[in-house]
Design a protein around this motif. Structure first.
Motif, PDB file in Angstrom:
ATOM      1  N   PRO A  84      19.530  17.033  32.540  1.00  0.00           N
ATOM      2  CA  PRO A  84      19.588  16.835  30.913  1.00  0.00           C
ATOM      3  C   PRO A  84      20.529  16.394  30.152  1.00  0.00           C
ATOM      4  CG  PRO A  84      18.306  18.916  31.211  1.00  0.00           C
ATOM      5  CD  PRO A  84      18.943  18.574  32.685  1.00  0.00           C
ATOM      6  N   SER A  85      21.530  16.951  30.909  1.00  0.00           N
ATOM      7  CA  SER A  85      23.323  16.680  30.058  1.00  0.00           C
ATOM      8  C   SER A  85      23.792  14.900  30.497  1.00  0.00           C
ATOM      9  CB  SER A  85      24.565  17.786  30.726  1.00  0.00           C
ATOM     10  OG  SER A  85      22.974  19.367  30.571  1.00  0.00           O
ATOM     11  N   ILE A 130      17.678  20.756  24.839  1.00  0.00           N
ATOM     12  CA  ILE A 130      17.810  21.490  25.640  1.00  0.00           C
ATOM     13  C   ILE A 130      18.814  21.450  27.238  1.00  0.00           C
ATOM     14  CG2 ILE A 130      16.776  20.702  27.399  1.00  0.00           C
ATOM     15  CD1 ILE A 130      15.322  23.754  26.489  1.00  0.00           C
ATOM     16  N   ALA A 131      19.579  20.522  26.883  1.00  0.00           N
ATOM     17  CA  ALA A 131      20.588  20.237  27.868  1.00  0.00           C
ATOM     18  C   ALA A 131      21.360  21.461  27.926  1.00  0.00           C
ATOM     19  CB  ALA A 131      21.277  19.100  27.419  1.00  0.00           C
ATOM     20  N   HIS A 132      22.358  21.902  26.379  1.00  0.00           N
ATOM     21  CA  HIS A 132      23.229  22.509  26.469  1.00  0.00           C
ATOM     22  C   HIS A 132      22.364  24.378  27.306  1.00  0.00           C
ATOM     23  CE1 HIS A 132      20.835  23.402  22.495  1.00  0.00           C
ATOM     24  NE2 HIS A 132      21.631  25.022  22.873  1.00  0.00           N
ATOM     25  N   LYS A 189      24.949  25.591  30.249  1.00  0.00           N
ATOM     26  CA  LYS A 189      25.128  27.214  30.110  1.00  0.00           C
ATOM     27  C   LYS A 189      24.471  28.057  31.184  1.00  0.00           C
ATOM     28  CE  LYS A 189      25.748  31.213  27.128  1.00  0.00           C
ATOM     29  NZ  LYS A 189      25.044  31.793  26.042  1.00  0.00           N
ATOM     30  N   PHE A 190      23.322  28.186  31.545  1.00  0.00           N
ATOM     31  CA  PHE A 190      22.726  28.930  32.644  1.00  0.00           C
ATOM     32  C   PHE A 190      23.528  28.449  34.309  1.00  0.00           C
ATOM     33  CE2 PHE A 190      19.822  29.906  35.708  1.00  0.00           C
ATOM     34  CZ  PHE A 190      19.622  31.217  36.151  1.00  0.00           C
ATOM     35  N   TYR A 191      23.527  27.688  34.584  1.00  0.00           N
ATOM     36  CA  TYR A 191      23.593  26.797  35.548  1.00  0.00           C
ATOM     37  C   TYR A 191      25.529  27.238  35.368  1.00  0.00           C
ATOM     38  CZ  TYR A 191      25.586  23.338  39.237  1.00  0.00           C
ATOM     39  OH  TYR A 191      25.720  22.631  40.703  1.00  0.00           O
ATOM     40  N   GLU A 192      26.109  27.029  35.245  1.00  0.00           N
ATOM     41  CA  GLU A 192      27.777  27.231  35.022  1.00  0.00           C
ATOM     42  C   GLU A 192      28.221  28.606  35.241  1.00  0.00           C
ATOM     43  OE1 GLU A 192      29.915  24.698  34.902  1.00  0.00           O
ATOM     44  OE2 GLU A 192      29.504  23.492  34.628  1.00  0.00           O
ATOM     45  N   GLU A 193      26.801  29.431  33.986  1.00  0.00           N
ATOM     46  CA  GLU A 193      27.490  31.048  34.402  1.00  0.00           C
ATOM     47  C   GLU A 193      26.305  31.577  35.408  1.00  0.00           C
ATOM     48  OE1 GLU A 193      24.699  32.653  31.181  1.00  0.00           O
ATOM     49  OE2 GLU A 193      26.258  32.455  29.893  1.00  0.00           O
ATOM     50  N   SER A 194      25.738  30.650  36.410  1.00  0.00           N
ATOM     51  CA  SER A 194      25.522  31.452  37.852  1.00  0.00           C
ATOM     52  C   SER A 194      26.047  30.641  38.502  1.00  0.00           C
ATOM     53  CB  SER A 194      23.986  30.528  37.795  1.00  0.00           C
ATOM     54  OG  SER A 194      23.095  30.517  37.005  1.00  0.00           O
ATOM     55  N   PRO A 211      14.533  28.803  36.866  1.00  0.00           N
ATOM     56  CA  PRO A 211      14.811  28.573  35.642  1.00  0.00           C
ATOM     57  C   PRO A 211      14.702  27.991  34.348  1.00  0.00           C
ATOM     58  CG  PRO A 211      16.337  28.001  37.266  1.00  0.00           C
ATOM     59  CD  PRO A 211      15.158  28.290  38.216  1.00  0.00           C
ATOM     60  N   MET A 212      14.794  26.611  34.121  1.00  0.00           N
ATOM     61  CA  MET A 212      14.001  25.710  33.291  1.00  0.00           C
ATOM     62  C   MET A 212      13.093  26.451  33.212  1.00  0.00           C
ATOM     63  SD  MET A 212      13.309  22.108  35.489  1.00  0.00           S
ATOM     64  CE  MET A 212      15.279  21.473  35.958  1.00  0.00           C
ATOM     65  N   SER A 213      11.598  26.995  33.034  1.00  0.00           N
ATOM     66  CA  SER A 213      10.544  27.443  33.019  1.00  0.00           C
ATOM     67  C   SER A 213      10.946  28.763  32.203  1.00  0.00           C
ATOM     68  CB  SER A 213       9.758  27.913  34.183  1.00  0.00           C
ATOM     69  OG  SER A 213       8.604  28.584  33.528  1.00  0.00           O
ATOM     70  N   TYR A 214      11.592  29.716  32.453  1.00  0.00           N
ATOM     71  CA  TYR A 214      11.463  30.708  32.202  1.00  0.00           C
ATOM     72  C   TYR A 214      12.933  30.131  30.509  1.00  0.00           C
ATOM     73  CZ  TYR A 214      13.690  35.988  31.074  1.00  0.00           C
ATOM     74  OH  TYR A 214      13.583  37.013  30.853  1.00  0.00           O
ATOM     75  N   LEU A 215      13.807  29.706  30.423  1.00  0.00           N
ATOM     76  CA  LEU A 215      14.768  29.368  29.721  1.00  0.00           C
ATOM     77  C   LEU A 215      13.963  28.572  28.713  1.00  0.00           C
ATOM     78  CD1 LEU A 215      17.850  28.001  31.574  1.00  0.00           C
ATOM     79  CD2 LEU A 215      17.923  29.953  30.149  1.00  0.00           C
ATOM     80  N   ALA A 216      13.129  27.169  29.109  1.00  0.00           N
ATOM     81  CA  ALA A 216      12.613  26.986  27.846  1.00  0.00           C
ATOM     82  C   ALA A 216      11.455  27.892  26.753  1.00  0.00           C
ATOM     83  CB  ALA A 216      11.502  26.184  28.764  1.00  0.00           C
ATOM     84  N   HIS A 217      10.588  29.167  27.755  1.00  0.00           N
ATOM     85  CA  HIS A 217       9.461  29.629  27.703  1.00  0.00           C
ATOM     86  C   HIS A 217      11.018  30.756  26.759  1.00  0.00           C
ATOM     87  CE1 HIS A 217       6.555  28.408  30.261  1.00  0.00           C
ATOM     88  NE2 HIS A 217       6.617  29.458  29.016  1.00  0.00           N
TER      89      HIS A 217
END
Length: 286
Positions: free
Chosen positions: A65-66, A161-163, A167-172, A186-192
């Protein structure tokens, strides 16, 4: 790689490495036809989404998305799909107040349980229990998270949704945890949890494996025998692991294409060439 004419939406696919570039060559005509039907650009990425390649390639899909923030909406499609001639534009399914859509897994269905038990040889409780599934992957139970998704087809509004995904990816990456094999977790969890999820019509990501178990034992055994034959053809003749495709299986796929929009061959099920009921350049103006 993209079309020259800029539109507000895009179909996005990944083809990284020789294997997937070869698959892309056979899949590109249907992708071009479907992008035209959707009045969207076709964006083909042949480099890792993370230029530094710090996480698992699948996890890097969180960065898509970014990378395509210039579009209002993007639809990601895996390469192991076949698009039906009756498929409408996936962008007709956008939600005005949400930013990420995907098909929900039918975890409590009989065909889901049967596929995991007899095909994947997995019969653990977390294969059907949503909370246990997420917790095993390191995600805390959350009242807003009531489903899982399949990542073969998804739709998102990058500006919203990109940010969150990035953010999750960079923290990971910083925590040495960017190694999820399946990005849909993670996509599902973060979107929910961010109130951005909406369910997509199941016909946009109809997984062949579950339809096989919905059909019953005869098709299961046809696919089992088909798989064994192909393993031997690959081992002794080097013909490729999906060289042999039975006529019954071909007919089954044709029937599914007559009722669904996108068939997803996850689990390495063979994709018949020149199937009936598939989108083509002749239907680009439909």
């Amino acid at each position: 790689m993209s079309n020259n004419n800029m539109t507000k939406n895009a179909i996005v696919v990944l083809a990284i490495g020789k294997k997937y570039e070869e698959i892309l060559r056979s899949q590109k005509p249907q992708l071009e036809a479907y992008a035209a039907r959707c009045n969207a650009n076709l964006e083909i990425r042949t480099e890792p989404p993370d230029e530094l390649n710090r996480g698992h390639l699948f996890t890097q899909k969180l960065l898509l998305p970014s990378l395509y923030i210039q579009y209002e909406w993007i639809a990601f499609l895996d390469l192991d799909i076949v698009i039906s001639s009756i498929a409408p534009s996936i962008f007709d399914s956008i939600h005005p107040n949400k930013a990420f859509g995907a098909v929900i897994d039918q975890r409590k269905s009989r065909c889901f349980r049967m596929a995991n038990k007899y095909w994947h040889r997995q019969e653990r409780l977390n294969q059907t229990a949503v909370d246990l599934f997420y917790s095993e992957k390191g995600f805390k139970p959350h009242p807003k998270v009531k489903a899982t998704i399949n990542g073969g087809v998804w739709l998102c509004k990058p500006i919203e949704i990109a940010h969150i995904f990035k953010k999750f990816y960079e923290e990971s990456v910083r925590n040495n945890q960017a190694d999820y094999i399946y990005e849909e977790i993670p996509m599902s969890y973060l979107a929910h949890t961010n109130d951005q999820f909406f369910p997509l019509n199941p016909r946009f990501n109809k997984q062949v494996i579950y339809e096989i178990f919905k059909f019953g034992a005869p098709m299961y055994w046809i696919c089992r025998i088909q798989k064994k034959i192909n393993k031997r053809l690959e081992k002794y003749l080097g013909l490729g692991e999906n060289y042999f495709i039975s006529s019954c299986y071909r007919k089954f796929i044709t029937q599914l294409l007559g009722k669904n929009y996108i068939l997803h061959f996850s689990g390495n099920f063979p994709i018949p060439k020149n199937s009936k009921n598939t989108i083509s350049k002749s239907s680009m103006s439909d």
